[in-house]
Each structure stands twice: as structure tokens, then as C-alpha cells.
Design a protein around this motif. Structure first.
Motif, PDB file in Angstrom:
ATOM      1  N   PRO A 111      39.266  37.337  37.025  1.00 18.47           N
ATOM      2  CA  PRO A 111      38.221  36.838  37.374  1.00 18.47           C
ATOM      3  C   PRO A 111      36.992  38.178  36.962  1.00 18.47           C
ATOM      4  O   PRO A 111      37.215  39.113  37.054  1.00 18.47           O
ATOM      5  N   MET A 112      35.759  37.481  36.366  1.00 22.36           N
ATOM      6  CA  MET A 112      34.787  38.416  35.665  1.00 22.36           C
ATOM      7  C   MET A 112      33.358  37.955  36.297  1.00 22.36           C
ATOM      8  O   MET A 112      33.151  36.963  36.642  1.00 22.36           O
ATOM      9  N   GLU A 113      32.550  39.071  36.436  1.00 22.01           N
ATOM     10  CA  GLU A 113      31.431  39.067  36.972  1.00 22.01           C
ATOM     11  C   GLU A 113      30.405  37.727  36.193  1.00 22.01           C
ATOM     12  O   GLU A 113      30.128  37.872  35.195  1.00 22.01           O
ATOM     13  N   ALA A 114      30.044  36.846  36.804  1.00 22.48           N
ATOM     14  CA  ALA A 114      28.978  35.986  36.703  1.00 22.48           C
ATOM     15  C   ALA A 114      27.693  36.477  36.680  1.00 22.48           C
ATOM     16  O   ALA A 114      27.270  37.561  37.268  1.00 22.48           O
ATOM     17  N   TYR A 115      26.678  35.933  36.194  1.00 22.01           N
ATOM     18  CA  TYR A 115      25.335  36.366  36.435  1.00 22.01           C
ATOM     19  C   TYR A 115      24.725  36.191  37.670  1.00 22.01           C
ATOM     20  O   TYR A 115      23.819  36.816  37.986  1.00 22.01           O
ATOM     21  N   ASP A 116      25.188  35.064  38.276  1.00 27.13           N
ATOM     22  CA  ASP A 116      24.793  35.070  39.916  1.00 27.13           C
ATOM     23  C   ASP A 116      25.844  35.426  40.786  1.00 27.13           C
ATOM     24  O   ASP A 116      25.690  35.194  41.952  1.00 27.13           O
ATOM     25  N   TYR A 117      26.716  36.736  40.338  1.00 25.59           N
ATOM     26  CA  TYR A 117      27.464  37.414  41.184  1.00 25.59           C
ATOM     27  C   TYR A 117      26.530  38.391  42.122  1.00 25.59           C
ATOM     28  O   TYR A 117      25.594  38.786  41.616  1.00 25.59           O
ATOM     29  N   PRO A 118      26.710  38.460  43.391  1.00 22.74           N
ATOM     30  CA  PRO A 118      27.767  38.043  44.129  1.00 22.74           C
ATOM     31  C   PRO A 118      27.808  36.503  44.912  1.00 22.74           C
ATOM     32  O   PRO A 118      28.737  36.233  45.604  1.00 22.74           O
ATOM     33  N   ASN A 119      26.834  35.925  44.450  1.00 21.36           N
ATOM     34  CA  ASN A 119      26.521  34.364  45.067  1.00 21.36           C
ATOM     35  C   ASN A 119      28.002  33.574  44.631  1.00 21.36           C
ATOM     36  O   ASN A 119      28.322  32.756  45.242  1.00 21.36           O
ATOM     37  N   VAL A 120      28.328  33.926  43.384  1.00 19.95           N
ATOM     38  CA  VAL A 120      29.838  33.304  42.621  1.00 19.95           C
ATOM     39  C   VAL A 120      30.646  34.729  43.092  1.00 19.95           C
ATOM     40  O   VAL A 120      30.630  35.311  42.114  1.00 19.95           O
ATOM     41  N   ASP A 121      31.304  34.524  44.194  1.00 23.48           N
ATOM     42  CA  ASP A 121      32.210  35.513  44.320  1.00 23.48           C
ATOM     43  C   ASP A 121      33.527  35.196  43.810  1.00 23.48           C
ATOM     44  O   ASP A 121      34.018  34.327  44.423  1.00 23.48           O
ATOM     45  N   THR A 122      34.122  35.908  42.854  1.00 21.44           N
ATOM     46  CA  THR A 122      35.253  35.609  42.433  1.00 21.44           C
ATOM     47  C   THR A 122      36.422  36.480  42.968  1.00 21.44           C
ATOM     48  O   THR A 122      37.619  36.286  42.483  1.00 21.44           O
ATOM     49  N   GLY A 123      36.469  37.180  44.041  1.00 19.95           N
ATOM     50  CA  GLY A 123      37.210  37.686  44.699  1.00 19.95           C
ATOM     51  C   GLY A 123      36.942  39.417  44.685  1.00 19.95           C
ATOM     52  O   GLY A 123      36.175  40.019  44.008  1.00 19.95           O
ATOM     53  N   PRO A 124      37.835  40.232  45.406  1.00 20.62           N
ATOM     54  CA  PRO A 124      37.887  41.747  45.314  1.00 20.62           C
ATOM     55  C   PRO A 124      38.171  42.605  44.124  1.00 20.62           C
ATOM     56  O   PRO A 124      37.597  43.660  44.054  1.00 20.62           O
ATOM     57  N   GLN A 125      38.939  41.809  43.289  1.00 22.11           N
ATOM     58  CA  GLN A 125      39.310  42.554  42.228  1.00 22.11           C
ATOM     59  C   GLN A 125      38.469  42.168  40.989  1.00 22.11           C
ATOM     60  O   GLN A 125      39.039  42.304  39.672  1.00 22.11           O
ATOM     61  N   THR A 126      37.239  41.438  41.034  1.00 20.85           N
ATOM     62  CA  THR A 126      36.587  40.833  39.936  1.00 20.85           C
ATOM     63  C   THR A 126      36.047  42.224  39.050  1.00 20.85           C
ATOM     64  O   THR A 126      35.644  43.278  39.608  1.00 20.85           O
ATOM     65  N   LEU A 127      36.175  41.781  37.778  1.00 19.33           N
ATOM     66  CA  LEU A 127      35.648  43.134  36.759  1.00 19.33           C
ATOM     67  C   LEU A 127      34.304  42.825  36.514  1.00 19.33           C
ATOM     68  O   LEU A 127      33.439  41.768  36.448  1.00 19.33           O
ATOM     69  N   LEU A 128      33.507  43.912  36.715  1.00 17.17           N
ATOM     70  CA  LEU A 128      32.094  44.330  36.654  1.00 17.17           C
ATOM     71  C   LEU A 128      31.567  44.914  35.928  1.00 17.17           C
ATOM     72  O   LEU A 128      31.936  46.039  35.419  1.00 17.17           O
ATOM     73  N   THR A 129      30.275  44.495  35.457  1.00 16.62           N
ATOM     74  CA  THR A 129      29.675  45.221  34.683  1.00 16.62           C
ATOM     75  C   THR A 129      28.880  46.728  35.231  1.00 16.62           C
ATOM     76  O   THR A 129      28.652  47.760  34.485  1.00 16.62           O
ATOM     77  N   SER A 130      29.052  46.798  36.274  1.00 19.98           N
ATOM     78  CA  SER A 130      28.493  47.977  37.070  1.00 19.98           C
ATOM     79  C   SER A 130      29.650  48.913  37.508  1.00 19.98           C
ATOM     80  O   SER A 130      29.228  50.145  37.822  1.00 19.98           O
ATOM     81  N   ALA A 131      30.654  48.330  37.461  1.00 24.58           N
ATOM     82  CA  ALA A 131      31.929  49.292  37.541  1.00 24.58           C
ATOM     83  C   ALA A 131      32.073  50.312  36.386  1.00 24.58           C
ATOM     84  O   ALA A 131      31.756  50.117  35.444  1.00 24.58           O
ATOM     85  N   THR A 132      32.652  51.222  36.990  1.00 25.70           N
ATOM     86  CA  THR A 132      33.213  52.247  35.851  1.00 25.70           C
ATOM     87  C   THR A 132      34.335  51.855  34.862  1.00 25.70           C
ATOM     88  O   THR A 132      35.087  50.961  35.627  1.00 25.70           O
ATOM     89  N   ALA A 133      34.654  52.379  33.906  1.00 21.46           N
ATOM     90  CA  ALA A 133      35.443  51.963  32.945  1.00 21.46           C
ATOM     91  C   ALA A 133      37.039  51.983  33.817  1.00 21.46           C
ATOM     92  O   ALA A 133      37.900  51.102  33.796  1.00 21.46           O
ATOM     93  N   GLU A 134      37.273  53.152  34.387  1.00 21.01           N
ATOM     94  CA  GLU A 134      38.362  53.422  35.157  1.00 21.01           C
ATOM     95  C   GLU A 134      38.496  52.344  36.249  1.00 21.01           C
ATOM     96  O   GLU A 134      39.678  51.972  36.530  1.00 21.01           O
ATOM     97  N   ASP A 135      37.613  52.188  36.873  1.00 16.87           N
ATOM     98  CA  ASP A 135      37.597  51.113  38.026  1.00 16.87           C
ATOM     99  C   ASP A 135      37.940  49.475  37.517  1.00 16.87           C
ATOM    100  O   ASP A 135      38.735  49.131  38.051  1.00 16.87           O
ATOM    101  N   ASN A 136      37.235  49.300  36.393  1.00 23.61           N
ATOM    102  CA  ASN A 136      37.727  48.063  35.794  1.00 23.61           C
ATOM    103  C   ASN A 136      39.161  47.906  35.465  1.00 23.61           C
ATOM    104  O   ASN A 136      39.778  47.036  35.557  1.00 23.61           O
ATOM    105  N   VAL A 137      39.672  49.027  34.693  1.00 28.33           N
ATOM    106  CA  VAL A 137      40.970  49.110  34.352  1.00 28.33           C
ATOM    107  C   VAL A 137      41.941  49.106  35.388  1.00 28.33           C
ATOM    108  O   VAL A 137      43.050  48.426  35.611  1.00 28.33           O
TER     109      VAL A 137
END
Length: 193
Positions: free
Chosen positions: A17-43
Motif C-alpha cells: 500500500p502506497m500513498e495516493a494523492y487523495d490520501y487519507p480519503n483513500v486509506d490503504t491501511g496502517p502500514q501505507t508507505l507515505l511521502t511524509s514519513a521518514t526513510a526509517e519509518d517507511n522501511v
């Protein structure tokens, strides 16, 4: 007695699951890879997702146009996939994808699908996409299409697949097309005919 097929792990892709442009309206779950997350958090999120299954040779995106457009966010994820020997199949839906650039920088194995078969989930539109996929296969010797498990997609694919042998085509797992494109997969993977 029936024949028992052994499980071939080189035919399975895990959806991330990866961040869509309309995230969080399109919520793909708690482990979604996000552009706002740190590299460590995404890994960390990636490792959680990868730990939920076994037997896959690579990953594919679920949603993710915004994430795919951000090389800074995608780079560490691609590097982590490379370190595990996994390939990434992108559906090609992100118009401004930075994934090829990030893959080149990390030397990760990335393939963008040749066609998205059901962007318009109607029988006629899917049939047109399948014909385009056939044309690409003639031109390149192989083609890779992606689609969702919509009932109409499954039905049109079933009907299309029934006529492939008569046309001289052969279906192959995604690992075969990726093997041709990426120059090799782990030992035991499916080879193109």
C-alpha cells in the motif's frame, strides 16, 4: 490419482500500500508507505508488510501515485527491496513517476507494466487493452499487463486466455517477463519459453 503441483514462489507478487494523492480519503491501511514519513519509518513499514507473507519474488504497488512521484521517499524503499533480492513491478499509473530515477540510483530491479488492463473497468475497454497487449507482445516478444481482481476483469481475461493458443501466444507468469526485462531472477524462477 490427481497430479499435485508444488508451489512455485517465483509467481507471486506482494502488493504494497502506497500513498495516493487523495490520501487519507483513500486509506490503504496502517502500514501505507507515505511521502511524509521518514526513510526509517517507511522501511519499518515495508518490513512489517514483507513479514506478513512468504514465497513472493517481488512486490507491486497498491495505489501510490503520490508515493511513486517522490524519489526521496521511494529511494530507501527500493534500496531495502534490492537488499532482499526483490523486484518491484509498478502498474504505471503514476503520470510523474520518479521510480525509474530512484531505481537507477539504488540499482533496484524495477519494471513498469506495459498496460494497465482495467483502468476503465468495462468489458469493451478491457478487451481493447488486451488487444494492445497482444500488439506489444508481437512487437517486443513479450508484454506484461496488470489488472485488479474485478469480476469483469477476471471474466474478460478468462475469455481472452481461452483463445490465446489458437493465436500462437503463451501465457507466462510475471516472473518470466520480469526475467527478460531485468536480466535474471533468483535460481529456480520461471524462465521464458
Amino acid at each position: 490419482p490427481g497430479r499435485v503441483d508444488t508451489f512455485n514462489p517465483y509467481k507471486v507478487l506482494l502488493e504494497l500500500p502506497m500513498e495516493a494523492y487523495d490520501y487519507p480519503n483513500v486509506d490503504t491501511g496502517p502500514q501505507t508507505l507515505l511521502t511524509s514519513a521518514t526513510a526509517e519509518d517507511n522501511v519499518r513499514r515495508l518490513n512489517i508488510l514483507l513479514g506478513k507473507a512468504a514465497g513472493y519474488f517481488g512486490v507491486t504497488n497498491y495505489q501510490g501515485a503520490k508515493f511513486a512521484a517522490d524519489a526521496r521517499a521511494a529511494g530507501p524503499v527500493l534500496a531495502a527491496l534490492k537488499s532482499r533480492g526483490l523486484v518491484f513491478l509498478h502498474d504505471g499509473a503514476a503520470a510523474r513517476s520518479a521510480l525509474p530515477e530512484a531505481a537507477a540510483q539504488t540499482q533496484a530491479k524495477l519494471k513498469v507494466a506495459d498496460r494497465s488492463l482495467d483502468a476503465e473497468p468495462s468489458a469493451d475497454a478491457i478487451d481493447r487493452e488486451l488487444l494492445q497487449l497482444e500488439a506489444l507482445a508481437i512487437e517486443n516478444g513479450h508484454a506484461l499487463g496488470v489488472g485488479y481482481a474485478y469480476p469483469v476483469t477476471i471474466e474478460q481475461f478468462r475469455l481472452w486466455a481461452q483463445g490465446l493458443k489458437a493465436k500462437g501466444y503463451q501465457l507466462a507468469p510475471a516472473s518470466s517477463a520480469l526475467n527478460l526485462h531485468l536480466g535474471g531472477l533468483p535460481a529456480g524462477s520461471a524462465k521464458a519459453p
